[in-house]
Design a protein around this motif. Structure first.
Motif, PDB file in Angstrom:
ATOM      1  N   PRO A  95      -9.833  -2.793  -4.357  1.00  0.00           N
ATOM      2  CA  PRO A  95      -8.707  -1.949  -4.765  1.00  0.00           C
ATOM      3  C   PRO A  95      -7.360  -2.493  -4.303  1.00  0.00           C
ATOM      4  O   PRO A  95      -7.241  -3.070  -3.220  1.00  0.00           O
ATOM      5  CB  PRO A  95      -9.046  -0.602  -4.114  1.00  0.00           C
ATOM      6  N   VAL A 117      -3.483  -2.729  -3.137  1.00  0.00           N
ATOM      7  CA  VAL A 117      -2.512  -2.054  -2.270  1.00  0.00           C
ATOM      8  C   VAL A 117      -1.242  -1.785  -3.073  1.00  0.00           C
ATOM      9  O   VAL A 117      -0.717  -2.676  -3.751  1.00  0.00           O
ATOM     10  CB  VAL A 117      -2.182  -2.904  -1.039  1.00  0.00           C
ATOM     11  N   PRO A 166      -1.976   1.247  -9.170  1.00  0.00           N
ATOM     12  CA  PRO A 166      -3.152   0.499  -8.695  1.00  0.00           C
ATOM     13  C   PRO A 166      -4.316   0.469  -9.673  1.00  0.00           C
ATOM     14  O   PRO A 166      -4.968  -0.569  -9.833  1.00  0.00           O
ATOM     15  CB  PRO A 166      -3.536   1.238  -7.405  1.00  0.00           C
ATOM     16  N   LEU A 181      -5.677  -2.954 -11.232  1.00  0.00           N
ATOM     17  CA  LEU A 181      -7.064  -3.309 -10.921  1.00  0.00           C
ATOM     18  C   LEU A 181      -7.864  -3.573 -12.194  1.00  0.00           C
ATOM     19  O   LEU A 181      -8.630  -4.545 -12.269  1.00  0.00           O
ATOM     20  CB  LEU A 181      -7.714  -2.192 -10.109  1.00  0.00           C
ATOM     21  N   LYS A 191     -15.286  -0.357  -6.511  1.00  0.00           N
ATOM     22  CA  LYS A 191     -14.549   0.746  -5.894  1.00  0.00           C
ATOM     23  C   LYS A 191     -15.498   1.861  -5.447  1.00  0.00           C
ATOM     24  O   LYS A 191     -15.348   2.423  -4.354  1.00  0.00           O
ATOM     25  CB  LYS A 191     -13.517   1.285  -6.882  1.00  0.00           C
ATOM     26  N   ALA A 226      -6.921   1.451  -0.027  1.00  0.00           N
ATOM     27  CA  ALA A 226      -6.813   0.009  -0.224  1.00  0.00           C
ATOM     28  C   ALA A 226      -6.293  -0.694   1.025  1.00  0.00           C
ATOM     29  O   ALA A 226      -6.734  -1.803   1.354  1.00  0.00           O
ATOM     30  CB  ALA A 226      -5.896  -0.286  -1.412  1.00  0.00           C
ATOM     31  N   GLN A 265      -8.122  -3.842   3.053  1.00  0.00           N
ATOM     32  CA  GLN A 265      -7.516  -5.144   3.317  1.00  0.00           C
ATOM     33  C   GLN A 265      -7.454  -5.464   4.809  1.00  0.00           C
ATOM     34  O   GLN A 265      -7.270  -6.619   5.191  1.00  0.00           O
ATOM     35  CB  GLN A 265      -6.116  -5.220   2.697  1.00  0.00           C
ATOM     36  N   THR A 295      -1.603  -7.101  -3.946  1.00  0.00           N
ATOM     37  CA  THR A 295      -0.627  -6.096  -3.519  1.00  0.00           C
ATOM     38  C   THR A 295       0.443  -5.941  -4.589  1.00  0.00           C
ATOM     39  O   THR A 295       0.960  -6.936  -5.112  1.00  0.00           O
ATOM     40  CB  THR A 295       0.044  -6.498  -2.192  1.00  0.00           C
TER      41      THR A 295
END
Length: 221
Positions: free
Chosen positions: A47, A49, A58, A62, A83, A94, A98, A118
């Motif tokens: 996912p 950021v 997002p 994605l 996800k 997200a 990360q 991102t």
């Protein structure tokens, strides 16, 4: 040659031969490990950021990533399934994903590499007669061993042009204002997003290296 001389000569020759063999050195073995870059075959896209104010960005970004990655010759894990699996493991945000060691994420899916993305910008700026739509992304690919394989950034902007040449200056100004208002109210980010991905991943100065399934991907086009 006398027998006594032969008895002396043979041991001497054997000793010299042994000395020569002992002095012979094999060429040093070249260390090629340092020259062999990891070659991932499968990539899991986690996912995205979101640093923008658009809460829907997002999901749009994605969903737009698997195609350009697959076109470069990699197997991409389905992003919706990815996800869902992450959420079942307790990873709902997200940012939290990360922060997790990439090795753990890759192992969870059996992937060779993990792609982190991102969103820096995903907005539309309105200035009277024009609206500028901007997208800005950072990309980072990390191997299952934690080694960074690739990093890139891409920013794209677009201002809808008013091509209406009839009706005089006043009509053109009104039309431009209307178009700008429409673009601001419902900006279309996806053409810019797809273009940014193509440049960053495929056609730009620092694209992803060709994957092992590139020929298959080209044959399917």
């Amino acid at each position: 040659m006398k027998t006594s001389n032969i008895r002396w000569f043979l041991p001497a020759m054997i000793a010299v031969s042994a000395l020569l063999v002992g002095c012979k050195t094999n060429p040093p073995k070249r260390d090629v490990v340092a020259y062999e870059a990891p070659t991932p075959r499968s990539i899991v896209v986690v996912p995205v950021v979101n640093q923008s104010v658009d809460v829907d960005a997002p999901n749009y970004v994605l969903s737009s990533l698997p195609v350009p990655i697959a076109e470069k010759g990699y197997y991409v894990f389905p992003v919706n399934t990815t996800k869902m699996v992450l959420e079942q493991e307790g990873f709902y945000e997200a940012e939290r994903i990360q922060q997790e060691p990439p090795e753990n994420i890759a192992k969870m899916f059996g992937a060779d590499a993990v792609l982190f993305v991102t969103i820096n910008r995903w907005d539309a700026q309105y200035v009277v007669f024009s609206t500028t739509v901007t997208v800005d992304f950072d990309y980072r690919l990390v191997s299952k061993t934690g080694q960074e394989l690739w990093r890139n950034s891409q920013s794209m902007s677009y201002s809808p042009n008013n091509n209406n040449s009839g009706g005089g200056a006043l009509v053109m100004l009104i039309s431009a204002a209307v178009n700008a208002a429409i673009a601001r109210a419902a900006p279309d980010y996806m053409p810019l997003t797809n273009q940014a991905h193509r440049i960053a991943l495929q056609t730009g100065k620092n694209p992803l290296l060709d994957g092992p399934y590139l020929k298959d991907a080209q044959a399917r086009k």
